[in-house]
Design a protein around this motif. Sequence first.
Motif, mmCIF file in Angstrom:
data_model
loop_
_atom_site.group_PDB
_atom_site.id
_atom_site.type_symbol
_atom_site.label_atom_id
_atom_site.label_comp_id
_atom_site.label_asym_id
_atom_site.label_seq_id
_atom_site.Cartn_x
_atom_site.Cartn_y
_atom_site.Cartn_z
ATOM 1 N N HIS A 202 -3.457 9.966 -1.917
ATOM 2 C CA HIS A 202 -4.371 9.546 -0.869
ATOM 3 C C HIS A 202 -3.617 9.023 0.351
ATOM 4 N N GLN A 203 -2.686 8.096 0.087
ATOM 5 C CA GLN A 203 -1.940 7.482 1.185
ATOM 6 C C GLN A 203 -1.131 8.534 1.957
ATOM 7 N N MET A 204 -0.647 9.537 1.234
ATOM 8 C CA MET A 204 0.120 10.587 1.913
ATOM 9 C C MET A 204 -0.776 11.365 2.869
ATOM 10 N N LYS A 205 -1.997 11.639 2.419
ATOM 11 C CA LYS A 205 -2.940 12.345 3.305
ATOM 12 C C LYS A 205 -3.160 11.534 4.564
ATOM 13 N N VAL A 206 -3.407 10.221 4.349
ATOM 14 C CA VAL A 206 -3.650 9.336 5.484
ATOM 15 C C VAL A 206 -2.468 9.398 6.452
ATOM 16 N N ASN A 207 -1.265 9.447 5.889
ATOM 17 C CA ASN A 207 -0.050 9.429 6.711
ATOM 18 C C ASN A 207 0.374 10.806 7.205
ATOM 19 N N ASN A 208 -0.468 11.828 6.920
ATOM 20 C CA ASN A 208 -0.129 13.167 7.402
ATOM 21 C C ASN A 208 1.105 13.751 6.728
ATOM 22 N N ASN B 122 9.216 4.235 -5.678
ATOM 23 C CA ASN B 122 10.000 3.623 -4.615
ATOM 24 C C ASN B 122 10.611 4.686 -3.691
ATOM 25 N N ILE B 123 11.166 5.737 -4.306
ATOM 26 C CA ILE B 123 11.819 6.773 -3.507
ATOM 27 C C ILE B 123 10.781 7.517 -2.673
ATOM 28 N N ALA B 124 9.622 7.817 -3.293
ATOM 29 C CA ALA B 124 8.581 8.551 -2.572
ATOM 30 C C ALA B 124 8.021 7.714 -1.425
ATOM 31 N N VAL B 125 7.790 6.434 -1.694
ATOM 32 C CA VAL B 125 7.218 5.572 -0.645
ATOM 33 C C VAL B 125 8.209 5.415 0.505
ATOM 34 N N ASN B 126 9.480 5.257 0.185
ATOM 35 C CA ASN B 126 10.504 5.174 1.242
ATOM 36 C C ASN B 126 10.445 6.407 2.146
ATOM 37 N N ALA B 127 10.367 7.600 1.502
ATOM 38 C CA ALA B 127 10.351 8.839 2.270
ATOM 39 C C ALA B 127 9.099 8.890 3.143
ATOM 40 N N THR C 114 16.420 -1.436 6.717
ATOM 41 C CA THR C 114 16.373 -1.215 8.166
ATOM 42 C C THR C 114 14.949 -1.454 8.640
ATOM 43 N N LYS C 115 14.112 -1.917 7.696
ATOM 44 C CA LYS C 115 12.703 -2.111 8.057
ATOM 45 C C LYS C 115 12.494 -3.499 8.643
ATOM 46 N N ASP C 116 11.350 -3.665 9.335
ATOM 47 C CA ASP C 116 11.070 -4.947 9.965
ATOM 48 C C ASP C 116 10.912 -6.041 8.915
ATOM 49 N N VAL C 117 11.185 -7.271 9.371
ATOM 50 C CA VAL C 117 11.000 -8.420 8.480
ATOM 51 C C VAL C 117 9.567 -8.387 7.956
ATOM 52 N N GLY C 118 9.437 -8.604 6.660
ATOM 53 C CA GLY C 118 8.092 -8.604 6.076
ATOM 54 C C GLY C 118 7.714 -7.245 5.543
ATOM 55 N N LYS C 119 8.333 -6.178 6.079
ATOM 56 C CA LYS C 119 7.955 -4.829 5.637
ATOM 57 C C LYS C 119 8.828 -4.350 4.488
ATOM 58 N N GLY C 120 10.106 -4.630 4.622
ATOM 59 C CA GLY C 120 11.016 -4.198 3.559
ATOM 60 C C GLY C 120 11.786 -5.389 3.011
ATOM 61 N N THR C 121 12.101 -5.329 1.725
ATOM 62 C CA THR C 121 12.903 -6.399 1.135
ATOM 63 C C THR C 121 14.326 -5.921 0.915
ATOM 64 N N GLY C 122 14.504 -4.602 0.929
ATOM 65 C CA GLY C 122 15.835 -4.073 0.662
ATOM 66 C C GLY C 122 16.200 -4.133 -0.813
ATOM 67 N N LEU C 123 15.202 -4.407 -1.653
ATOM 68 C CA LEU C 123 15.500 -4.492 -3.092
ATOM 69 C C LEU C 123 15.169 -3.196 -3.816
ATOM 70 N N GLY C 124 14.265 -2.387 -3.214
ATOM 71 C CA GLY C 124 13.754 -1.209 -3.911
ATOM 72 C C GLY C 124 14.840 -0.343 -4.520
ATOM 73 N N LEU C 125 15.741 0.146 -3.687
ATOM 74 C CA LEU C 125 16.729 1.100 -4.193
ATOM 75 C C LEU C 125 17.742 0.446 -5.124
#
Length: 438
Positions: free
Chosen positions: A297-303, A330-335, A385-396
């Motif tokens: 669903h989210q992918m559709k929303v994001n084109n 995590n990998i899919a959401v990052n992409a 490299t994401k904005d504060v609050g958006k990424g934690t840098g822990l995913g990968l």
Amino acid sequence: PFIEFIHPEDRSMVAERYIARLRGEEIPPVYSFRVVDEGGNTRWAEINAVVIIWEGKPATLYFLTDITERREAEEAVRRSEEKLRRYIESSPDAIYINDLKGNFVYGNSAGERLLGYSRREVVGKNLFDLGILLPEHALKAARLLELNAAGKPTGPDEFELIIRDGSRVWVEICTYPIGQGENTEVIGIARDITERKRMEQQLQLAGRLAAVGELAAGVAHELNNPLAAIQGYSQLLVSRNDLDALAKKDIETIYREALRASKITKNLLSFARRHEPEKRYISINETVEKTLELRVHQMKVNNIELVTELQPDLPNTMADFYQLQQVFMNIAVNAEQAMADAHGKGKLIVRTQKVDDMIQISFIDNGPGIAEENLKKIYDPFFTTKDVGKGTGLGLSICYGIVDAHKGRLYAGSKPGEGASFFVELPIIQDGQQGQGG
Ligand code: ADP
């Protein structure tokens, strides 16, 4: 007749030249052929003919020289050269020769395999013009040539080279100057150590992750209790009737932020705990499909166009379904985020296939890609490299830990501007087996 002393295989050649000479045609003044001596042994003779006048008539005076030993010595040299050439050609290491300016004179087939260039493309070219050296390694290479000019061997020295397809390999190079002065040539032996380098880097990363993990676990653990208290008390406060609306709104903010903070500590704990995976015999295709379902669903929303290419007869393996789901998610959401942020659209190809004795799951996006200098850092905890609050840098870094606990590999490649590709490789482990050492 003289012809009878000549080795049968050389008779016609000698006879032809004899006749040609009689006819006055041009033939080489000196040449060699085999003769058979009294004992039946073959020997080499060199013939030299001079036309003279003999008893008033023209005649030919022949000088015959026994050159058997010279021929044999030449033959021995030729054979030993041939042997040497074969050794060099069959060497697993790249072997090359260059002059003191860095012009290539020779390269063996291992060298061709290593660089992806044929020797015809390299011989005659200069080391510094070929584009195989990283700019930061040029000085080091020049220094080695200086040492060679002073008659000194060098190495082993490590170099990272850019090969024909644009990818990089690590080599360890030893050089030996041969000859003297201007005409010195340098033999170089380059050993491919890419795999070793990769292992070293992985070990370093694993060590770094473990150290950070321990620290993070400690901090997260300490923070959990006060955070739980903040959440509890703010909820209590909100439910009181003697507070005005404005104060209530502020307290709700306190509650929400405390909730966010505790999510981060949970993430930290799951990164740090690195608990042993609970393995079951599962289908990787199913795990991938179930993960992607959550994002459709989210992918559709994001084109984002999602293309799945799952190898139908992929073997099952022992793995932790939920942990792998976390990795794939995590990998899919990052992409997804990278493509949506950069272009407002994109295409994600998710592929599974058996590669050698591993199952490979690839995620290939056409987003902005990852800068070369960041490729090594993306697994570092807190690198984002994401904005504060958006990424934690822990995913990968969590993904890395999970895949590592499965005795698999997680790696990425990217051509900036053309997207990023993430690869998870898992060993195929039969039902009930734990895998090597596990
Ligand atoms: P986070 O997503 O919280 O930043 P990650 O560890 O998951 O933490 O990712 C680290 C960084 O790796 C991201 O901030 C981003 O810069 C980079 N990255 C990961 N995946 C991609 C991708 N598909 N395309 C571009 N950059 C990516």
